[in-house]
Each structure stands twice: as C-alpha cells, then as structure tokens.
Design a protein around this motif. Sequence first.
Motif, PDB file in Angstrom:
ATOM      1  N   ILE A  63       2.720   3.969  -6.768  1.00 47.58           N
ATOM      2  CA  ILE A  63       1.305   3.923  -6.363  1.00 47.58           C
ATOM      3  C   ILE A  63       1.169   3.122  -5.074  1.00 47.58           C
ATOM      4  CG2 ILE A  63      -0.996   3.172  -7.048  1.00 47.58           C
ATOM      5  CD1 ILE A  63      -0.100   3.531  -9.960  1.00 47.58           C
ATOM      6  N   PHE A  64       1.897   2.009  -5.019  1.00 46.23           N
ATOM      7  CA  PHE A  64       1.862   1.165  -3.823  1.00 46.23           C
ATOM      8  C   PHE A  64       2.340   1.938  -2.599  1.00 46.23           C
ATOM      9  CE2 PHE A  64       4.622  -1.461  -1.099  1.00 46.23           C
ATOM     10  CZ  PHE A  64       3.684  -2.333  -0.562  1.00 46.23           C
ATOM     11  N   ILE A  65       3.471   2.621  -2.740  1.00 45.44           N
ATOM     12  CA  ILE A  65       4.046   3.302  -1.583  1.00 45.44           C
ATOM     13  C   ILE A  65       3.189   4.485  -1.150  1.00 45.44           C
ATOM     14  CG2 ILE A  65       5.554   4.980  -2.711  1.00 45.44           C
ATOM     15  CD1 ILE A  65       6.464   2.700   0.231  1.00 45.44           C
ATOM     16  N   SER A  66       2.530   5.147  -2.101  1.00 48.00           N
ATOM     17  CA  SER A  66       1.656   6.263  -1.732  1.00 48.00           C
ATOM     18  C   SER A  66       0.467   5.763  -0.918  1.00 48.00           C
ATOM     19  CB  SER A  66       1.182   7.002  -2.980  1.00 48.00           C
ATOM     20  OG  SER A  66       0.330   6.189  -3.767  1.00 48.00           O
ATOM     21  N   CYS A  67      -0.100   4.635  -1.321  1.00 45.99           N
ATOM     22  CA  CYS A  67      -1.231   4.069  -0.575  1.00 45.99           C
ATOM     23  C   CYS A  67      -0.807   3.632   0.819  1.00 45.99           C
ATOM     24  CB  CYS A  67      -1.819   2.881  -1.327  1.00 45.99           C
ATOM     25  SG  CYS A  67      -2.729   3.320  -2.819  1.00 45.99           S
ATOM     26  N   VAL A  68       0.328   2.927   0.895  1.00 49.92           N
ATOM     27  CA  VAL A  68       0.769   2.385   2.189  1.00 49.92           C
ATOM     28  C   VAL A  68       1.112   3.503   3.160  1.00 49.92           C
ATOM     29  CG1 VAL A  68       2.597   1.084   3.336  1.00 49.92           C
ATOM     30  CG2 VAL A  68       1.559   0.206   1.240  1.00 49.92           C
ATOM     31  N   LEU A  69       1.943   4.443   2.722  1.00 53.57           N
ATOM     32  CA  LEU A  69       2.442   5.454   3.650  1.00 53.57           C
ATOM     33  C   LEU A  69       1.364   6.459   4.031  1.00 53.57           C
ATOM     34  CD1 LEU A  69       5.989   6.023   2.147  1.00 53.57           C
ATOM     35  CD2 LEU A  69       5.346   4.673   4.135  1.00 53.57           C
ATOM     36  N   VAL A  70       0.637   6.968   3.050  1.00 53.88           N
ATOM     37  CA  VAL A  70      -0.410   7.934   3.370  1.00 53.88           C
ATOM     38  C   VAL A  70      -1.514   7.259   4.184  1.00 53.88           C
ATOM     39  CG1 VAL A  70      -2.107   9.534   2.427  1.00 53.88           C
ATOM     40  CG2 VAL A  70       0.125   9.308   1.326  1.00 53.88           C
ATOM     41  N   GLY A  71      -1.861   6.031   3.786  1.00 56.21           N
ATOM     42  CA  GLY A  71      -2.897   5.316   4.522  1.00 56.21           C
ATOM     43  C   GLY A  71      -2.481   5.010   5.944  1.00 56.21           C
ATOM     44  N   MET A  72      -1.250   4.518   6.137  1.00 56.81           N
ATOM     45  CA  MET A  72      -0.784   4.182   7.478  1.00 56.81           C
ATOM     46  C   MET A  72      -0.687   5.432   8.351  1.00 56.81           C
ATOM     47  SD  MET A  72       2.608   2.047   8.605  1.00 56.81           S
ATOM     48  CE  MET A  72       3.718   3.308   7.999  1.00 56.81           C
ATOM     49  N   THR A  73      -0.236   6.551   7.757  1.00 55.51           N
ATOM     50  CA  THR A  73      -0.164   7.801   8.520  1.00 55.51           C
ATOM     51  C   THR A  73      -1.540   8.231   8.984  1.00 55.51           C
ATOM     52  OG1 THR A  73       1.779   8.484   7.229  1.00 55.51           O
ATOM     53  CG2 THR A  73       0.591  10.200   8.427  1.00 55.51           C
ATOM     54  N   ASN A  74      -2.538   8.089   8.113  1.00 54.48           N
ATOM     55  CA  ASN A  74      -3.908   8.450   8.505  1.00 54.48           C
ATOM     56  C   ASN A  74      -4.414   7.554   9.624  1.00 54.48           C
ATOM     57  OD1 ASN A  74      -5.517  10.592   6.829  1.00 54.48           O
ATOM     58  ND2 ASN A  74      -4.113   9.640   5.397  1.00 54.48           N
TER      59      ASN A  74
END
Length: 924
Positions: free
Chosen positions: A681-692
């Motif tokens: 969950i942490f990595i999905s938030c960080v990576l998808v959020g940072m990409t956006n």
Amino acid sequence: MQVLTMSFFVGFFLFRVHPAPDQRIMNLFRTGFFVSVINLTMFNVGQLPALMSERNIFYKQKAAHFYRPVSYLLAKFFGNFPFSLCEAIVWSIIVYFLTGMSVADGGWHFFVYFAVVLLTALNGSAMVRFLGFAVPNMDKAGLIIGVFVTLFILFAGFLMPRLQVPKYWVWFYYINPLQWAITALMISEYGSGTYSKLCSEVYKPPPPAPLLPQCAERDNETYGRAFLEAGEFFVSEGWIAVALFMLFAWLVVWNCLTYYALTRIQHKKILRTGKSINEEKKENALAKKIDDVELAVNKLSHTAVPVTLSWHELCYEVMIPVINRPRTILKVVSGWGEPSDMVAILGSDASGKTTLLNSLAGRKIVTERLEGQILVNGYPKDQKSFRHIMGYVDRIDAYTPYLTVRETIAYSAALRLGSSSKQKQAYFVDEVLELTELTYVQNALVSSLVNDITFDREKRLAIATELVSNPSVLFLENPTKGLDSSSANDIVKCLQHISKTGRLVIMTLNYPSQRILSMLTKVQILKGSGETAYFGPVGTNGESIITYFQSIPGAPLCPPNKSVSAYAVDLVAGMPFRKSEKDYAFEYSVSELALKNHVQLQQLRRPGRNGEKIQIRSYGASYYTVLMETIMSVQRQYWRNVNYSWGRMLAFLIMSVILGSVFYKLDRTSTLGLNSMAGSIFISCVLVGMTNAQNAIPQTMQMRAVHLRERAVHQTSILAYNIAYTLAEIPYLMVANLIFCSIFLPMTKIATYSASAFFKFWFISLEFYAAVTFFGAFLAVVSPTPVIASVLVPIVVGIWISTAGLVVPRSMILNTFIWVFWTNPLQWALDGLTSVAFYCVLDKPSCLNSNLNPECETDIKACPQCDCPRMSGTNVFVWRQISNIRSLDYGRIPYDMIALLLFAILFRVLTVLAFKYTRHYRRT
C-alpha cells in the motif's frame, strides 16, 4: 541544495544516541540505507528537462559531424562526474556521522558506504541520461521512470525480503542495482565490530521484553549477523565485492544504452495533421486571387472604436545590477498614430523599439520607470480601459496546442466579445478566419502548425486571436521574424487589410523590404541611445525617408542596391565598422519635420479632438460565461492530450499489474508477509503519487505562456483557470485509479471483503493522488524553470516517505519532527488505506463480543466462529497486530478523508496565489 537539504533532514531525522543493542535502532539504520539509495537515484530526475532541451543541439552538431556520439557521451559522463562526486561526499559525511553509523574496524565501513553512494548517484545520472535521449517527451519519460523506480524499490530488499519474492520476479531481485546497494550497506554496517557481541551476551527473553528478537534461537551468532539473517539478507562480506561489481556493471549498461540512443534514435516533432502541403498551397493561391483589400474594408461586422494614440516625450530607464546605475532605453520619444494607420518602429538592436512598443501597450514593463505622457484621443491613457480596446500579438507558443485554429479564435471571441450573441460571434469568427486567410486550416490543431518550414500560419493565428476581440489598436512585435520574403509580404498585407477597417496597427520591424515599407503610413526610426532620428511618412518606395536624410548636409546617399530601411537604420546607428559622423537625433530635433510633428502633437493633446474618452472596464462576458468557456476549452485539451491523459491510465495499469503480481495472494498471517502487504500500500501511494506529481509539472509548464498571454489581456480569471483544470483532472484520475484498484486489490486480496471497503480504498487513494497531482502543479507554477520544479519533487517526496510512519514508526519519530508527520498527506492516506485493507470487526458476537469474551484475543478455541484472520504462531489478530504497530484507528478514516480533501484544496488555493503573486507571473 537538493542534496544538502535532504542529507541534513535524513541525518537529523534519524539522529540517535543509543549505546544499548536495540532492533528498533538497527531498523532505523536500515531505513537510512533505503532512503539514501532512493534519494540519490531520484535526485537526478531534475536533469531530464535540461537533457531533453539540448537534444536538438546534439542532433544539429551530430549532423554537421562535429564529433562522434561516443565523444559526446564521454564528455557528458566525465562532465557530470565531479557533481556526482560532490553529491556522494556531502551525503556520506552528513548522513553517516549524524545517524551514528559504525566507525569500528579502522573506519573502512564509511568508505564502503561512500563507494556505494557514489556508484548509486552515477547510476541514477546515467539512467536519466539514457531516458533523456531514448524517450520522445516528458510524459513518456515520467511513465518509464515510474516503472523503473517501481521495480527498483519493490525488489530493493526493504519492503519485501528476499525469500518472499515470487519465483517469477526473483530474477529482477538479483539484477536490481538498488538491492545490491542496500545489501552492501547492510553487510558492511552489521558485519562491523560495533555489532560483534554474541546474541547470548545481549539477548534477554521476557521478562523484560526483548530488544533483539532476531537473536531468538541464534545464541552463537553476533547480533548484527542475526539481524541480517532475520531480514533474509546475505551475510558474508564477500557479497560487498559482488554488490560493487553489479553497481559498476549497471553503470556500463546505462552508458551503452545511451550510446545506442545517441547513434540510432532521433526524435522529431509531431507530424502535422490535415491536408497535404501541396493541397494547401493550391487553396492558398486560389484565395489570394480575390481582391482582399476591398473585402477587408467592408467585411468585418464588428466596427472598432476610432482611436488616436499619441505619445509625448517618453523616457524609460532600467537599473543595471552590476554597476548599480540606470541605463536609458528611451529618451524623449514622441509620435502618434490614427485610425487606419500602419506605424512601424525601426532601429538597430538595443535601440529601444521593443520597449517603446511595450510602453505604448502597457505590457512587460515597470510602469514606475516610464516618464512622459501617452494619450488616447487626447485623454491620458487609462490602462484598465485601454487593455479592452487593444490587441497584443504574442509568440505562437502562447497558444494552446490541443485546440484547433477555429476553437482558439472562437474561445478568444467568447471571452472578449461577451456582449455579442453566439451567432454574431460565430459570424465574426468566420470573417476573421477569411480575412487572415486561415479558413482552409481552421480544423487543424495548433500543434500541427508549428512544424511548418515558415511561421506564416502561426503568425496569422496570433493576429486572428487578437483581431477577434475587435481591437481599436493592434500591437505586434516583429511580425515578420522567421518568415521568408513572400510570407513576410503576405503578413504585412494582411495587417494592411486590418488597418483599412479603421484600426490602428503599430509594430516593430527589422529591416523591412521595399515592398513592405511601401505598405506603411508612418515610420519611427530610433538610434541606439533610444532617441528619435525620424518620425514621419514613408512615401512611395520610401521616398519621404530618403528625401529627409539626404537633405541633411554631409549625409551619404542611399546606394542603389540597398533597401531604404537598411540605409536609414544603418545610417542612424552608424555604418558597420564605422562610427556615425553625425548625431541624427539632434539633426531631427532641429529639423522642419520635427517642428511640424511638434505642432501636430500639441493639437493631439486637446481632449476629445479625435474621439471620446475610452471608459471600458470589462469585455462584457459574465463570469459564468468565462467559467464555462474555460472549462470546455480545458476539457478539450485533456481529451486530445493523449500522452498525458491516456498515458497516465497506461501507467496506472502497468503499475497495478506489477504490484499485483509481486504481492499476489501474499500470506498476511506471518510477520514478514504482513509487513510486505502493508508495504504494498505504501509503495503504491508513493510511486503512483510521485509519478502524477512529476507528470503534472511539464503539463503546467507547457501552458505557462498561454496563461501569461491570456492574463495580460484579462481574457479569463485565475480562479476560472484553476476550477477548470481541477474539473478536468478529477475524471481522468477517477478512471485511472479505478483501473488500478480493480486489478491491484483483487490480486492482493486487499479491501475485497465488501464493496464498501473497495470504494473506500478507491476514494481515499483518489483523494491522495489528486492532492499530490495538485501539489506538482503548484510546484510548476511557483518554480521559475522546470528544472527547479523537478528538483523540489524528490525533496518533498523524500520527506513524506521518511515521516509517513512506515519506514520510521510514529513512536520512533523525534518530537522535533512530529509536526512533519501530522502535515504529511501520505501519512493520512496510509492510515486510511491500511485501516480499510486490514480491518476486521473484533467486537462482533462471534469474536470478542464487546469484550465479554476476552479469551478470544489469543485463544482460537474460545471463539471458533470468529472469521477475523490471526497471526501464525502467536494467534494475535492481524488487525490487532498492525493497528498496534502502526497506531491505526478505523474510526479515524472519516478524518483521513477530510484531511486529504483539505490538502487537495490547499494546494489549489496555493496555486491560485502563486499565479497571482509569483514574480515570474506578475510582469505581463
């Protein structure tokens, strides 16, 4: 500054003085290693905009055979090496000693840390350099970087231990450079003499509670080695050499891939759409057979307010910072223009002609530095009223690339002719398209016009966009720049048609041809000091100009093979390689022409002599009209911007498949499995959020020139812009996040116990992605260049990662930094998402029964009907285990939602304020 900021933050954030062995402290060092390699990899993303901007220079020099691609590659590598070396030195010294890592065994562990950090920084730089030349644009680069970073972080050995990696992904674990970097750091630190005590000497089972649980059943191991084994890391020091070799090998691979991109790939601009060039030339030639002059005079249905503009003794100075002295740009400049006039301002470079044009238009100058008087129909110019009757033709990149030619012109008409009906506006748009000869490309995208050999049609579009506002005065800065002689003649001919409709046209020109000069009615020639050397009529083939200058004693004659404009400008500025013998500004000031002009200027000072006072405060379009038109315009942009809108959905799809396959049906009842599931969950938030956030930066930057132009003419409001972009962004985020959740959640069995849980997870993650995307847009607005915005994103994301409560538990965050925890949107998102993912009602009758059955807490037999999952071995409920570790509270979810909504609103409000008050947006 990026490295200094993050190194001091990480060093002080993980700062500890704790001599006693403690697994919690050892986990902090592990976190420090993870944060170090991630930050040093992501720091280099800021180089990407600069690399892409210099590609065309490389292509030009490569085509001219200036050097071999390998020479360029080696130059880039060795040119960047000192900076990577400085990054590694600064980061290593600050982080290593502030966090208190091992200084045993002669301190050689520090040099291992430094070597790993340096190779990681070089690898990050090499990866970004490869993407800069291999990927066509920033949108695709953001997608690929997101995929790379996703895989690198997933298999770095921090979120998912080695033995937990699925067999079909274990190959990437062993080639992952970040995994080898962390492995080398872990072995170097925990294999040092600082951790050389045996477990039997330091491990004490309860009571009291053990500080080193990894020492259980490992009495004969050192507690450092036991920590490595418990984390499923390699143990032997020989693996450090393997790790360094793998990092060096990746550096070679990235540079080889970059060499291939330099030699085999050359990106071009988007190909034009619509009709072929030959078809367009035929239609254009046919259109030119019509008698355009008479058509232009009688065609436009909207008549302009007659305006006579005069300027009297204008002076303008700028302050030179180095010498702290003012420099005069304009000096006692006077002139005028009447309806149907075409006035050109001529002069050599740095003669002040652009400053004079901007001063008259009230654009791009500091009004406090302007002295003199500008009159409109004899009345002092009121800029708030004047801006509604003037048009200022800007450069082509100040127009939305994803609208058609007609939509761009119609959008301007809708906002600036708000008092007219839709039918009248559409009819006027047709007239303007015909007058500017753009009818045949009215359905082509603006982006397709930029790829022509000349800029003829782009110039016409810029003129049409301003003409559709029905201006009385039209200002143009060098409208023939970049055009061949034929196109330049056509543009000035078009402007002549416009002037014959009763409008005043004022422009700057550089050495116009004889034919163009003959179309003008008045010319003002400035010398290098910003003084007037000539103001008056042109005459047939420039005869009036020649007659004036040749009447000055000692002035050379105009050579027969030289144009009149070149003769006059060179004469005033001084012939090439020879200083002018006369002061032609002085000669003009004592001439009969100047006296005649002075008399005329005095008459123009009389208010109302040539028209009424202009008092217009708005275009007449209601705020509702402005808002709706802006919303529709932005919606079209998002729909047609495939690389951004649809590319983002592809990114969500790819990341959902990758994350879902890595964490596919992972056993959450084991400690490692539970930590990995929470990490997903942490990595999905960080990576998808940072990409956006990264993808929002180039999109916002691309539209900056458009916003500046439309703001300068007050075409729309800042608030309408932000509302429109918010409404355009949300639907695509909703769909993209739905795609992600529909794949990721079923594959990992997260939040699948009810439809309510699924949509709660979707909604919370949507709020977070929206907040982060708006944060990226805010950074793009507040940053003067794309590089600065790209540099700021990793800093902020790095701080958010460190203080989100996962890599460093909330209980271990120092009081000095606890405020960062509560102001961190990632923390609120993780709290809500993790609670939704693992929550189970423990107080229901089949389980604890509102604490009437407390034995159920640890004894399965006490509540055999309870379906809430338990940890294997301890029988503790999974929800109880993770809620205690992460300080979770299911009842806090509504507050998490409200907090994330407030973050999204905050970033939009900050964006509005940045649009209004940021320095690089104010001078328009």
